[in-house]
Design a protein around this motif. Structure first.
Motif, PDB file in Angstrom:
ATOM      1  N   MET A 174    -114.899  95.024 -25.922  1.00 28.54           N
ATOM      2  CA  MET A 174    -116.143  93.366 -26.916  1.00 28.54           C
ATOM      3  C   MET A 174    -116.325  91.996 -26.400  1.00 28.54           C
ATOM      4  O   MET A 174    -117.396  91.601 -27.122  1.00 28.54           O
ATOM      5  N   LYS A 175    -115.175  91.824 -25.786  1.00 30.07           N
ATOM      6  CA  LYS A 175    -114.930  90.419 -26.632  1.00 30.07           C
ATOM      7  C   LYS A 175    -114.776  89.765 -27.545  1.00 30.07           C
ATOM      8  O   LYS A 175    -116.541  88.961 -27.423  1.00 30.07           O
TER       9      LYS A 175
ATOM     10  N   VAL B 170    -119.800 102.877 -34.163  1.00 28.77           N
ATOM     11  CA  VAL B 170    -119.174 103.652 -33.282  1.00 28.77           C
ATOM     12  C   VAL B 170    -119.638 103.922 -32.047  1.00 28.77           C
ATOM     13  O   VAL B 170    -120.630 103.944 -32.021  1.00 28.77           O
ATOM     14  N   GLY B 171    -118.909 105.284 -31.107  1.00 27.29           N
ATOM     15  CA  GLY B 171    -119.028 104.896 -29.791  1.00 27.29           C
ATOM     16  C   GLY B 171    -119.820 103.725 -28.971  1.00 27.29           C
ATOM     17  O   GLY B 171    -120.406 104.039 -28.543  1.00 27.29           O
ATOM     18  N   PHE B 172    -118.528 102.999 -29.056  1.00 23.88           N
ATOM     19  CA  PHE B 172    -119.240 101.604 -27.786  1.00 23.88           C
ATOM     20  C   PHE B 172    -118.530 102.918 -26.747  1.00 23.88           C
ATOM     21  O   PHE B 172    -117.820 103.998 -26.404  1.00 23.88           O
ATOM     22  N   PRO B 173    -119.048 102.264 -25.397  1.00 28.68           N
ATOM     23  CA  PRO B 173    -118.151 103.206 -24.251  1.00 28.68           C
ATOM     24  C   PRO B 173    -116.547 102.388 -24.360  1.00 28.68           C
ATOM     25  O   PRO B 173    -116.714 101.523 -24.380  1.00 28.68           O
TER      26      PRO B 173
ATOM     27  N   ARG C 265    -128.074  97.634 -24.755  1.00 28.72           N
ATOM     28  CA  ARG C 265    -129.062  96.950 -25.098  1.00 28.72           C
ATOM     29  C   ARG C 265    -129.334  95.973 -23.758  1.00 28.72           C
ATOM     30  O   ARG C 265    -128.269  95.697 -23.123  1.00 28.72           O
ATOM     31  N   PRO C 266    -130.661  95.124 -23.754  1.00 32.22           N
ATOM     32  CA  PRO C 266    -130.856  94.721 -22.460  1.00 32.22           C
ATOM     33  C   PRO C 266    -129.956  93.131 -22.207  1.00 32.22           C
ATOM     34  O   PRO C 266    -129.939  93.055 -23.687  1.00 32.22           O
ATOM     35  N   LEU C 267    -129.963  92.836 -20.601  1.00 31.67           N
ATOM     36  CA  LEU C 267    -129.560  91.451 -21.308  1.00 31.67           C
ATOM     37  C   LEU C 267    -127.338  91.474 -21.626  1.00 31.67           C
ATOM     38  O   LEU C 267    -127.682  91.004 -22.092  1.00 31.67           O
ATOM     39  N   THR C 268    -127.032  92.408 -21.692  1.00 28.61           N
ATOM     40  CA  THR C 268    -125.763  92.863 -22.376  1.00 28.61           C
ATOM     41  C   THR C 268    -125.063  93.857 -20.879  1.00 28.61           C
ATOM     42  O   THR C 268    -124.784  95.089 -20.507  1.00 28.61           O
ATOM     43  N   PRO C 269    -123.371  92.781 -20.588  1.00 30.75           N
ATOM     44  CA  PRO C 269    -122.779  93.756 -19.815  1.00 30.75           C
ATOM     45  C   PRO C 269    -122.912  95.628 -20.452  1.00 30.75           C
ATOM     46  O   PRO C 269    -122.190  96.866 -19.426  1.00 30.75           O
ATOM     47  N   ALA C 270    -122.516  95.867 -21.844  1.00 31.77           N
ATOM     48  CA  ALA C 270    -121.473  97.127 -22.361  1.00 31.77           C
ATOM     49  C   ALA C 270    -122.933  97.888 -21.911  1.00 31.77           C
ATOM     50  O   ALA C 270    -122.109  99.210 -21.739  1.00 31.77           O
TER      51      ALA C 270
ATOM     52  N   GLN D 241    -120.228 105.410 -20.902  1.00 35.66           N
ATOM     53  CA  GLN D 241    -120.765 105.982 -21.932  1.00 35.66           C
ATOM     54  C   GLN D 241    -120.097 106.256 -22.732  1.00 35.66           C
ATOM     55  O   GLN D 241    -119.771 107.835 -22.142  1.00 35.66           O
ATOM     56  N   VAL D 242    -120.136 106.570 -24.984  1.00 37.76           N
ATOM     57  CA  VAL D 242    -119.886 107.615 -25.210  1.00 37.76           C
ATOM     58  C   VAL D 242    -120.769 109.164 -25.602  1.00 37.76           C
ATOM     59  O   VAL D 242    -122.374 108.187 -25.309  1.00 37.76           O
ATOM     60  N   PRO D 243    -120.193 110.515 -24.878  1.00 40.09           N
ATOM     61  CA  PRO D 243    -122.100 110.931 -25.714  1.00 40.09           C
ATOM     62  C   PRO D 243    -122.717 110.978 -26.845  1.00 40.09           C
ATOM     63  O   PRO D 243    -121.816 110.695 -28.029  1.00 40.09           O
ATOM     64  N   GLN D 244    -123.556 110.951 -27.195  1.00 37.77           N
ATOM     65  CA  GLN D 244    -124.247 110.729 -28.167  1.00 37.77           C
ATOM     66  C   GLN D 244    -124.068 111.338 -29.580  1.00 37.77           C
ATOM     67  O   GLN D 244    -123.750 111.638 -30.719  1.00 37.77           O
ATOM     68  N   GLU D 245    -123.724 113.332 -28.937  1.00 38.19           N
ATOM     69  CA  GLU D 245    -123.236 114.021 -29.721  1.00 38.19           C
ATOM     70  C   GLU D 245    -121.510 113.901 -30.872  1.00 38.19           C
ATOM     71  O   GLU D 245    -121.424 113.613 -31.971  1.00 38.19           O
TER      72      GLU D 245
END
Length: 433
Positions: free
Chosen positions: A271-272, A302-305, A335-340, A346-350
């Motif tokens: 996340m830096k 929660v669920g950050f990549p 979000r647009p314009l963000t590296p993540a 990516q973590v599945p939504q469920e």
């Protein structure tokens, strides 16, 4: 008949303050009066948030609704972070929008008002020395910006791309604004910035350079100010000098927002955020030791990549150890314009939804335990709001929302309240002095 302004504000306290600045400029320079009836408004503004996806979706449904019910010649303007991000695209998608005004361009409101289809979204524009006209939504407290923009590069956050680089507002402007607020009856000052305790990092003029701790000392010396709150401090900048001033200065309210985001050092690195799990716990434990009744709130994603079960367990571990009095928790939102957003893992939504539910259920149990312990305690409450059912509400020094039976004569007053009915979201009590 004067011109009428209707404004809807989405998002954070800084957006609330930006809306107050817009209202002040339009009242003093264009003779607008506020209205809560959109049908009579000559100008309709929506001050937007883009931190998460949901408020952006809400924007276009809201302005579509506004266009259907507004007066024939009424103008619609879009302001704030989503305005900064989408710019001309807003007018392309909603041609009935008259102008777009970015979060870094609030002082230009009276200019764009008279330029059809104007788009002012320069994130390098410097408003740090602009003296706005005075307007406050509440007579009892005053929000005051102490900086604009953000220098952090958190990989999940769009704010640096919508509010530009961080610049501190000269301390003289802040002190003068706080003094005027106190003279008009506000007893509580709320200092605002993306990273308030990084104040002093950069000024755009040759003004005296002081840090946030010194700014707190100076604001606390203003006659009439009895309480000081602030948001949001960054855990990375919570040095001992800052914590000692927080603990020892009686005018600083004993509530601290410490945005954790994740309890995993590895996820914090991705996340830096600039700190580790151990650093965060060290600062939180020191705070609890210095101020035993401190109220600590936080933000958690929660669920950050890349977040695995162990990372999530680390987050729960921090929550268990710190026992936050308040948590603002969300699933990661690309979000647009963000590296993540471009990370492959990516973590599945469920899975993210399941983790969010686990976190929130665990915290609800903590809140119930915290609430029970407040019964019979006495808090000094600053009353500022009427509530349905004949109640008046305010906050304790350490940020509990407390309501009592009463009427407007309590507004703007401090009273000692004994808690008779604790609750998860607020406490109920009776005035004893």
């Amino acid at each position: 008949m004067g011109k009428k302004l209707y404004i809807e504000t989405l998002g954070c306290a800084m957006n609330v303050r930006d809306s107050e600045h817009i209202i002040a400029e339009l009242k003093t320079k264009e003779s607008y009066d506020l209205t809560e009836d959109i049908n009579e408004a000559d100008l309709i503004l929506i001050n937007t948030c883009s931190v998460r996806e949901k408020p952006v979706h809400k924007l276009f449904s809201e302005i579509g609704h506004f266009n259907k019910i507004k007066k024939k010649d009424a103008k619609i303007g879009v302001c704030g972070c989503t305005a900064s991000h989408l710019g001309e695209e807003i007018i392309k998608r909603a041609p009935y929008v008259s102008f777009v005004l970015g979060a870094r361009n609030v002082s230009k409101i009276t200019e764009v008002l008279h330029k059809e289809k104007a788009v002012e979204i320069d994130i390098d524009y410097d408003e740090s020395t602009y003296a706005f006209s005075d307007f406050r939504s509440s007579p009892y407290k005053a929000y005051i910006n102490i900086s604009i923009g953000c220098d952090k590069q958190c990989t999940f956050c769009i704010v640096p791309s919508t509010r530009g680089e961080e610049i501190s507002i000269p301390s003289e402007l802040i002190i003068n604004e706080a003094r005027r607020a106190a003279q008009s009856g506000a007893k509580e000052i709320f200092l605002l910035g993306q990273n308030v305790n990084n104040y002093g990092r950069r000024f755009s003029s040759g003004d005296e350079k002081i840090n946030f701790t010194e700014l707190l000392r100076r604001v606390s010396q203003i006659e009439g100010i009895e309480r000081i709150r602030f948001t949001s401090p960054h855990p990375l900048h919570m040095d001992d000098e800052f914590l000692e001033e927080f603990a020892s200065n009686p005018k600083i309210c004993k509530s601290m927002h410490m945005p954790l985001q994740s309890g995993s050092t590895e996820i914090l690195r991705r996340m830096k955020r600039g700190y580790t799990k151990e650093w965060f716990l060290n600062r939180a434990f020191k705070l609890r030791e210095m101020v035993p009744d401190v109220h600590i709130s936080t933000d958690i994603i929660v669920g950050f990549p890349g977040e695995n079960d162990k990372d999530f367990e680390d987050t729960l571990d921090v929550v268990k150890k710190v026992k936050f009095e308040q948590i603002f928790s969300f699933k990661y939102s690309p979000r647009p314009l963000t590296p993540a957003k471009d990370y492959e893992d990516q973590v599945p939504q469920e899975i993210a939804s399941e983790r969010l539910s686990l976190l929130q259920e665990m915290h609800k149990e903590m809140l119930d335990d915290i609430a029970k312990k407040q019964k019979g305690k006495v808090f000094n409450v600053y009353f500022e709001e009427l509530k349905p059912g004949g109640y008046v509400a305010g906050r304790s020094d350490n940020n509990f929302i407390i309501k009592v039976k009463g009427s407007e004569e309590l507004l703007g007053e401090f009273r000692d309240v004994k808690i008779t009915k604790p609750g998860r979201l607020s406490l109920e009590g009776e005035v004893i002095a």
